[in-house]
Design a protein around this motif. Structure first.
Motif, PDB file in Angstrom:
ATOM      1  N   SER A 121       2.083   3.977  -2.998  1.00 26.88           N
ATOM      2  CA  SER A 121       1.899   2.534  -3.105  1.00 26.88           C
ATOM      3  C   SER A 121       3.124   1.826  -3.678  1.00 26.88           C
ATOM      4  CB  SER A 121       0.668   2.235  -3.960  1.00 26.88           C
ATOM      5  OG  SER A 121       0.443   0.851  -4.019  1.00 26.88           O
ATOM      6  N   THR A 122       4.088   2.580  -4.192  1.00 27.92           N
ATOM      7  CA  THR A 122       5.368   1.956  -4.570  1.00 27.92           C
ATOM      8  C   THR A 122       6.291   1.832  -3.361  1.00 27.92           C
ATOM      9  OG1 THR A 122       6.594   4.003  -5.100  1.00 27.92           O
ATOM     10  CG2 THR A 122       5.233   3.057  -6.860  1.00 27.92           C
ATOM     11  N   THR A 124       5.179   1.252   0.002  1.00 28.38           N
ATOM     12  CA  THR A 124       4.666   0.427   1.088  1.00 28.38           C
ATOM     13  C   THR A 124       3.520  -0.435   0.576  1.00 28.38           C
ATOM     14  OG1 THR A 124       3.530   0.472   3.237  1.00 28.38           O
ATOM     15  CG2 THR A 124       3.158   2.358   1.794  1.00 28.38           C
ATOM     16  N   ASP A 125       3.313  -1.582   1.224  1.00 22.48           N
ATOM     17  CA  ASP A 125       2.165  -2.427   0.863  1.00 22.48           C
ATOM     18  C   ASP A 125       0.990  -2.195   1.811  1.00 22.48           C
ATOM     19  OD1 ASP A 125       3.042  -3.580   3.187  1.00 22.48           O
ATOM     20  OD2 ASP A 125       3.440  -5.560   2.334  1.00 22.48           O
ATOM     21  N   CYS A 149      10.263   0.620  -9.390  1.00 20.38           N
ATOM     22  CA  CYS A 149       9.596   0.415  -8.088  1.00 20.38           C
ATOM     23  C   CYS A 149       8.098   0.265  -8.334  1.00 20.38           C
ATOM     24  CB  CYS A 149       9.835   1.610  -7.165  1.00 20.38           C
ATOM     25  SG  CYS A 149      11.550   1.924  -6.811  1.00 20.38           S
ATOM     26  N   GLN A 152       2.363  -1.494  -5.472  1.00 17.54           N
ATOM     27  CA  GLN A 152       2.128  -2.724  -4.716  1.00 17.54           C
ATOM     28  C   GLN A 152       0.650  -2.994  -4.423  1.00 17.54           C
ATOM     29  OE1 GLN A 152       5.015  -3.394  -1.426  1.00 17.54           O
ATOM     30  NE2 GLN A 152       6.008  -1.526  -2.121  1.00 17.54           N
ATOM     31  N   GLN A 154      -3.092  -4.052  -4.845  1.00 20.58           N
ATOM     32  CA  GLN A 154      -3.665  -5.077  -5.712  1.00 20.58           C
ATOM     33  C   GLN A 154      -4.840  -4.562  -6.539  1.00 20.58           C
ATOM     34  OE1 GLN A 154      -2.554  -8.356  -6.414  1.00 20.58           O
ATOM     35  NE2 GLN A 154      -0.853  -7.169  -5.595  1.00 20.58           N
ATOM     36  N   CYS A 189       0.787  -7.239 -14.728  1.00 17.30           N
ATOM     37  CA  CYS A 189       1.289  -7.734 -13.438  1.00 17.30           C
ATOM     38  C   CYS A 189       0.193  -8.415 -12.615  1.00 17.30           C
ATOM     39  CB  CYS A 189       1.881  -6.583 -12.626  1.00 17.30           C
ATOM     40  SG  CYS A 189       3.332  -5.868 -13.395  1.00 17.30           S
TER      41      CYS A 189
END
Length: 222
Positions: A121-122, A124-125, A149, A152, A154, A189
């Motif tokens: 997940s770092t 690609t989204d 990195c 990403q 949620q 975040c």
């Protein structure tokens, strides 16, 4: 279902709202039915694919690292594994099982497979959420890497057994502090995340802990 050179186990239903992916080792396959039965207690429609890896330490480690216990080190081939997922597994499942184009893809796993899900997940989204049960966040260099990195997804589920950090292995003893720090960072975040503590050590109820992780990320949270 044969995807590439790997016999993948598929559970659930087509036209699903969620596509759950888990990299699995030989040691997990005998408990896979009980894990999926526990995930199915959720009200959501899902398709679950268990994708086997031949060499657990190599296929799921993001970079090379010497052995932390025993004699086997880590080969750092996670990028190849992620490429197989994105170029072969996901397109094949979408096409053959008629999944909706906007299906929410959740990558999860236990132990080193949990770390792989976080690392992926770092890169690609693509992943809507990550279900990381007792992930190997003690892995040398991981915390520094994630700061550079960020994850990403949620929605992120983290868990750990309450006895896991109480080990004489100094590298692995960092797992508790590292997972607390990672959870704090994700919350700061603005990610929808949780950190759940399970009773026992690393090898207790791995199938049910992983099922809990997948169930949590399919629920809507406020």
């Amino acid at each position: 279902m044969q995807i590439g050179n790997k016999p993948c186990r598929i559970y659930g239903e087509p036209h699903a709202e969620y596509l759950l992916l888990q990299m699995t080792g030989e040691h997990e396959l005998q408990s896979m039915d009980s894990e999926v039965a526990a995930i199915a207690q959720s009200a959501h429609h899902f398709l679950f694919a268990a994708i086997p890896v031949e060499s657990w330490n190599d296929a799921l480690s993001p970079w090379k690292s010497p052995a932390v216990w025993g004699k086997q080190g880590f080969g750092g081939k996670a990028a190849d594994t992620l490429r197989f997922l994105t170029e072969q597994v996901i397109p094949t499942l979408k096409w053959q099982l008629d999944l909706p184009e906007n299906v929410k893809i959740i990558l999860g796993g236990y132990s080193l497979a949990g770390l792989f899900a976080l690392w992926a997940s770092t890169q690609t989204d693509l992943f809507y959420s990550v279900a990381a049960a007792s992930p190997s966040v003690w892995f040398p260099g991981w915390m520094e890497f994630e700061q550079q990195c960020p994850i990403q997804a949620q929605r992120v589920y983290l868990s750990l057994g309450d006895k896991e950090e109480h080990t004489k292995n100094t590298v692995m003893a960092a797992v508790g502090d590292n997972i607390r720090a990672l959870h704090s960072r994700l919350a700061e975040c603005g990610a929808d995340c949780t950190l759940e503590w399970n009773s026992g050590g690393h090898f207790k109820n791995a199938d049910l802990r992983t099922a809990k992780a997948f169930r949590w990320v399919m629920e809507e949270h406020t």
